[in-house]
Write a protein that holds these residues in place. Sequence first.
Motif: not given
Length: 307
Positions: A90-114
């Motif tokens: 969830m923090s990865g998703a928030v970070l991607a939205v906070f940076l305004g980079n939706l391309w980063l959203l799936p990567v940050s979610v996967a990285a946070g989960a793993a």
Amino acid sequence: MVYLICAIAFAFASAGIILLLGLTPERIARDISRLLAPAMSLRERALTAQKRRKKSVLIKEIIHIGTALDSEGNRSGFGTACLASIILMMSGAVLAVFLGNLWLLPVSVAAGAALPFLFAVGSIEAYDRRMDTELETALSIITSTYIRTEDIVGSVSANLPNIRPPVSGMFGKFVARASLVSSDIPGCLRSLKDGSENRVFKEWCDTLIACQEDSSNRFVLMPIVTKLTEIRLVNSEMNTVIAGCRREYWSMVMILIGNIPLLRMINKDWFGILFTTLPGKLTVAFCAAVIVVTSFLMIKITKPIRY
């Protein structure tokens, strides 16, 4: 400012949901274990026994992580890792939205989960090393006794006090099954064979099953046990090389991540282009994806040698 307010609201909402549902590491671990290994019907049990249905590699790895953490004495370790994985996801998703980079959203979610499970690799490797060491000792003393007596149940029973966890559990179940439940020794050995994924151990069990029909096969058991010793010696020599490769990889990752604040210090215009334009956002997302993918590849490549 809007993104910051949304992130804070999301964090409070997530914390409220956790408190409202009473989620604890133990409950999360129990629910995930039930989800990964649900109660099987009679048909599914028959297919599993016939080796016609296999679990996916991902589920096997997650179950292996939970077993390793429990064996290391950290009973709530798997639940804590799952809870941390959810929070970081969830923090990865928030970070991607906070940076305004939706391309980063799936990567940050996967990285946070793993990420929590990547940190659990050390416990898993320690568990595997101890498992192989205790398996080598157990097979050696049981084989020596069996070659003299030609009685596998008696050999395991006589040496059971000298066998230490986590190996002692599966041999204890074998003795109990062979002594109290069923006199079908080959069937009991096949059940014992499923107690470990070590291929040398499975080969040892197959040879024991063959020994029940022809006892002369028992002399093949000791060379099989010797393979475990050879693998342990090779791994001890490779540990230094593997540790050096991992240090070099993580150093390169830290250099890549460290270049971002360094770029802000050197040239704010370039930093703005990197985080506000489409090519810059794609570049950040691509670099993050490369780090995630290569991390899994690095861990896979630098695993200890398994026969």
